[in-house]
Write a protein that holds these residues in place. Structure first.
Motif, PDB file in Angstrom:
ATOM      1  N   TYR A  49       0.834  -1.204   0.000  1.00 40.10           N
ATOM      2  CA  TYR A  49       0.000   0.000   0.000  1.00 40.10           C
ATOM      3  C   TYR A  49       0.866   1.250   0.000  1.00 40.10           C
ATOM      4  O   TYR A  49       2.075   1.203   0.260  1.00 40.10           O
ATOM      5  N   HIS A  50       0.212   2.373  -0.302  1.00 40.46           N
ATOM      6  CA  HIS A  50       0.812   3.700  -0.170  1.00 40.46           C
ATOM      7  C   HIS A  50      -0.001   4.496   0.852  1.00 40.46           C
ATOM      8  O   HIS A  50      -1.190   4.240   1.042  1.00 40.46           O
ATOM      9  N   VAL A  51       0.663   5.434   1.474  1.00 40.06           N
ATOM     10  CA  VAL A  51       0.037   6.282   2.481  1.00 40.06           C
ATOM     11  C   VAL A  51      -0.115   7.690   1.912  1.00 40.06           C
ATOM     12  O   VAL A  51       0.852   8.260   1.384  1.00 40.06           O
ATOM     13  N   ILE A  52      -1.308   8.200   2.027  1.00 36.57           N
ATOM     14  CA  ILE A  52      -1.569   9.607   1.675  1.00 36.57           C
ATOM     15  C   ILE A  52      -2.055  10.293   2.940  1.00 36.57           C
ATOM     16  O   ILE A  52      -3.160  10.018   3.424  1.00 36.57           O
ATOM     17  N   SER A  53      -1.240  11.172   3.479  1.00 34.91           N
ATOM     18  CA  SER A  53      -1.592  11.850   4.719  1.00 34.91           C
ATOM     19  C   SER A  53      -2.526  13.025   4.427  1.00 34.91           C
ATOM     20  O   SER A  53      -2.235  13.871   3.575  1.00 34.91           O
ATOM     21  N   CYS A  54      -3.649  13.046   5.149  1.00 30.23           N
ATOM     22  CA  CYS A  54      -4.619  14.145   5.012  1.00 30.23           C
ATOM     23  C   CYS A  54      -4.781  14.819   6.371  1.00 30.23           C
ATOM     24  O   CYS A  54      -5.851  14.756   7.004  1.00 30.23           O
ATOM     25  N   GLY A  55      -3.743  15.403   6.859  1.00 28.09           N
ATOM     26  CA  GLY A  55      -3.808  16.065   8.153  1.00 28.09           C
ATOM     27  C   GLY A  55      -3.946  15.075   9.280  1.00 28.09           C
ATOM     28  O   GLY A  55      -2.992  14.403   9.655  1.00 28.09           O
ATOM     29  N   ASP A  56      -5.166  14.934   9.792  1.00 29.56           N
ATOM     30  CA  ASP A  56      -5.397  14.085  10.957  1.00 29.56           C
ATOM     31  C   ASP A  56      -5.661  12.628  10.579  1.00 29.56           C
ATOM     32  O   ASP A  56      -5.917  11.793  11.448  1.00 29.56           O
ATOM     33  N   GLU A  57      -5.639  12.293   9.308  1.00 29.35           N
ATOM     34  CA  GLU A  57      -5.956  10.941   8.864  1.00 29.35           C
ATOM     35  C   GLU A  57      -4.952  10.468   7.808  1.00 29.35           C
ATOM     36  O   GLU A  57      -4.668  11.193   6.842  1.00 29.35           O
ATOM     37  N   ASN A  58      -4.418   9.264   8.014  1.00 31.03           N
ATOM     38  CA  ASN A  58      -3.600   8.628   6.993  1.00 31.03           C
ATOM     39  C   ASN A  58      -4.472   7.689   6.180  1.00 31.03           C
ATOM     40  O   ASN A  58      -5.042   6.733   6.714  1.00 31.03           O
ATOM     41  N   VAL A  59      -4.599   7.971   4.907  1.00 27.65           N
ATOM     42  CA  VAL A  59      -5.369   7.126   4.007  1.00 27.65           C
ATOM     43  C   VAL A  59      -4.421   6.120   3.362  1.00 27.65           C
ATOM     44  O   VAL A  59      -3.353   6.492   2.866  1.00 27.65           O
TER      45      VAL A  59
END
Length: 401
Positions: free
Chosen positions: A327-337
């Motif tokens: 997987y890859h991680v996309i950080s959206c502030g308070d949430e890691n997608v």
């Protein structure tokens, strides 16, 4: 001593040829010097193979017996002096007393086997069945030593075949003797049956075995073994259909999830896995996987359009600063997608986070807690030392350091 230091540099490979030609007494004195680096002393012990100065043997024995000595040095010396019968009383005493130093107990077992100590046979058989290759090879070497001293029949008689690990040794012994191992495909222990399916070498015998209506699981092992020999996918699929396409049923695991997981993990699953997973991977088509860069670009665009200000995607390995994953991680502030590499799957810690709706509208499938918690039974996948079944979340979003 200074010359030995130059032959074993701090960086780079040691000059093994020069060490093998070096004065053995100097090497032995180096090994006996606790002020020297343990890893250099271990290399010197290896360089002494077959040429240990007799005058240094008592001192080397003391290094083996000293529990404050570095375990790797003790193990190297046990290998070096394993043929010395005068070591056997201590080896037996040590086995009874136990030693907490990493790897020493296993090295002691191996040395007992190499010296022909038949009382070590059961413990060596257990070690030889270990899922860890290092311990398995040590156990097999000890059993080979016993066989060399006493003959295979004597060791087989000592062990019997009540325990799976002892049947595994019997299987290895039959294979080495060129005898038929196909009956072991029906062994009730999957570890034994798995080994048998890797050792069978006669496609004709396997076809005859299959024609004789063997037990269902033995038939699956036989098909997998046959495919390994022929690579004939059309024949494999014909036999699979004749067997009724046996599959492991998992409640809640739909076809999309199943195909992604089967084709990623079943071909390299753990030895004790249900063989039906292996057969399914051979007989079904793998899922198509869109371009990874395009998938990540679409995810980033969807999160940006939702006003979530995503950071650039990073791989699981880069996110954890070691290892690799699916997987890859996309950080959206308070949430890691997390965006899986195995399909259109995404997830996060909060199923109610706005990222979920944004990605679902962009065609992604959000794996919520209920779906992620489904255990894929019978499919053993290595994960931080464990080798058993994993849940959907772990398999789609897998990371290992």
């Amino acid at each position: 001593m200074r010359k030995i230091d130059t032959l074993i540099p701090d960086r780079g490979q040691p000059d093994t040829a020069a060490l093998r030609a070096h004065d053995p007494d100097a090497l032995a004195r180096y090994v006996l010097d606790p002020g020297k680096d343990w890893w250099r002393r271990r290399i010197c012990a290896h360089a002494l193979a077959g040429r240990v100065p007799e005058a240094r043997v008592p001192g080397l024995f003391e290094r083996i017996r000293d529990e404050d000595e570095t375990a790797e040095v003790r193990i190297a010396l046990l290998d070096l002096l394993a043929g010395r019968t005068e070591l056997l009383p201590w080896l037996r005493d040590e086995a009874g007393r136990g030693d907490g130093s990493y790897g020493v107990a296993e090295a002691v077992l191996k040395a007992r086997g190499l010296l022909g100590d038949r009382t070590a046979a059961p413990a060596l058989s257990t070690l030889a069945a270990s899922p860890w290759q290092r311990w398995r090879e040590i156990g097999e070497a000890g059993l080979d030593g016993l066989t060399e001293h006493h003959g295979a029949d004597a060791v087989l008689a000592d062990l019997g075949e009540d325990r799976p690990e002892d049947r595994r040794f019997a299987l290895r012994t039959r294979h080495r003797a060129g005898q038929d191992v196909i009956p072991y495909l029906a062994d009730p222990d999957r570890d034994v049956a798995h080994l048998a399916h890797t050792l069978v070498a006669d496609p004709g015998r396997l076809r005859a075995f299959l024609a004789g209506a063997p037990a269902p699981e033995a038939a699956v092992w036989a098909v997998c073994a046959l495919h390994g020999l022929t690579g004939d996918r059309a024949e494999t699929r014909r036999i699979d259909e004749r067997l009724g396409s046996p599959r492991v049923e998992v409640d809640g695991l739909d076809e999309e999830l199943r195909r992604a997981i089967v084709h990623e993990y079943a071909p390299r699953c753990q030895r004790r896995s249900d063989p039906r997973w292996r057969l399914e991977a051979l007989c079904t088509e793998p899922p198509g996987r869109p371009d990874r860069a395009d998938r990540l670009a679409r995810a980033t665009a969807a999160l940006t359009a939702a006003g979530l200000a995503p950071d650039p995607p990073v791989s699981a390995g880069a996110h954890h600063q070691q290892g690799d994953g699916t997987y890859h991680v996309i950080s959206c502030g308070d949430e890691n997608v997390l965006v899986s590499t195995l399909g259109r799957f995404a997830t996060g810690h909060d199923d109610k986070h706005p990222a979920r709706r944004a990605l679902e509208e962009a065609g992604f499938r959000w794996i919520d807690r209920a779906t992620g918690g489904i255990e894929v039974t019978g499919l053993g996948v290595y994960y931080f030392g464990g080798r058993g079944p994993r849940d959907v979340d772990t398999l789609l979003f897998y990371w290992q350091d």
